[in-house]
Design a protein around this motif. Structure first.
Motif, PDB file in Angstrom:
ATOM      1  N   GLN A   1       8.347  46.787-102.992  1.00  0.00           N
ATOM      2  CA  GLN A   1       8.072  45.860-104.695  1.00  0.00           C
ATOM      3  C   GLN A   1       8.248  46.606-105.712  1.00  0.00           C
ATOM      4  O   GLN A   1       8.839  46.423-107.056  1.00  0.00           O
ATOM      5  N   GLN A   2       7.345  48.066-106.254  1.00  0.00           N
ATOM      6  CA  GLN A   2       7.231  48.064-107.324  1.00  0.00           C
ATOM      7  C   GLN A   2       7.892  50.142-107.391  1.00  0.00           C
ATOM      8  O   GLN A   2       7.260  50.452-108.516  1.00  0.00           O
ATOM      9  N   ARG A   3       8.069  50.029-106.204  1.00  0.00           N
ATOM     10  CA  ARG A   3       9.395  51.411-106.709  1.00  0.00           C
ATOM     11  C   ARG A   3      11.266  51.001-106.577  1.00  0.00           C
ATOM     12  O   ARG A   3      11.558  50.344-105.456  1.00  0.00           O
ATOM     13  N   PRO A   4      11.178  50.576-107.443  1.00  0.00           N
ATOM     14  CA  PRO A   4      12.950  50.354-107.992  1.00  0.00           C
ATOM     15  C   PRO A   4      13.875  51.819-106.531  1.00  0.00           C
ATOM     16  O   PRO A   4      14.601  51.067-106.075  1.00  0.00           O
TER      17      PRO A   4
ATOM     18  N   GLN B   1      13.585  50.773-102.821  1.00  0.00           N
ATOM     19  CA  GLN B   1      14.159  49.495-103.205  1.00  0.00           C
ATOM     20  C   GLN B   1      15.347  49.654-102.638  1.00  0.00           C
ATOM     21  O   GLN B   1      16.425  48.842-101.460  1.00  0.00           O
TER      22      GLN B   1
ATOM     23  N   ASP C   1       0.617  53.212-100.157  1.00  0.00           N
ATOM     24  CA  ASP C   1       1.219  54.267-101.238  1.00  0.00           C
ATOM     25  C   ASP C   1       1.526  55.892-101.541  1.00  0.00           C
ATOM     26  O   ASP C   1       2.104  56.525-102.045  1.00  0.00           O
TER      27      ASP C   1
END
Length: 175
Positions: A137-140, A143, A92
């Motif tokens: 997944q939590q990083r637009p 992504q 992370d």
């Protein structure tokens, strides 16, 4: 060196994907320049990421894959959740840096064009998908970057990650 990948050209042997990609792009001059730019400043940005990659993105993404997929498969034991949580935390922190130091507000890690830096990074970050874990997944923004890499590489992206997808499907079937 007992490493994969390896390239042998006559008596010349080269290991490490980074070195192989740079060698091929430089020697044969048959790939578009955007992969490994000739202009010194643009090439230096690619080299900057690839040097950083070996001590950050690669080991941290690989550690998640090893702890969650390889070790349990090889030993038959459960995932070491304590070590996995620590590895995910390290990854992370690395992803924070990928976003702020390299991606910033540009489409690819080293600017407006896809480079070998993007290939190296996306391949490492796809490894945890073998367990069904999307580390982006939590990083637009990351992504979106991965989507741009996928679009730019087309069917080759799927082909390159065929084994990751197969392992993921087997992993899901065991759950």
């Amino acid at each position: 060196m007992q490493k994969v990948p390896v390239m042998k050209e006559g008596e010349f042997i080269l290991t490490e994907s980074d070195a192989i990609l740079k060698y091929l792009a430089t020697k044969y001059d048959i790939v578009p320049e955007h992969w490994y730019p000739r202009q010194p400043e643009r090439r230096a940005k690619v080299d900057e990421y690839t040097a950083w990659h070996h001590t950050h993105t690669r080991p941290h993404a690989s550690k998640v894959f090893i702890l969650e997929v390889l070790l349990p498969a090889a030993s038959g034991s459960a995932v070491d959740e304590v070590r996995l949580v620590r590895a995910l935390s390290e990854l992370d922190e690395t992803l924070d840096r990928v976003e702020t130091m390299f991606l910033k507000r540009q489409p690819f890690l080293c600017g407006d064009d896809l480079t070998i830096a993007d290939l190296l990074a996306v391949c490492e970050l796809m490894q945890p998908m073998a367990s069904g874990r999307d580390v982006l997944q939590q990083r637009p923004s990351l992504q979106s970057w991965r989507s741009r890499v996928m679009a730019a590489t087309g069917e080759n992206f799927t082909t390159a990650h065929r084994i990751v997808y197969a392992v993921r499907d087997r992993y899901k079937a065991k759950l």
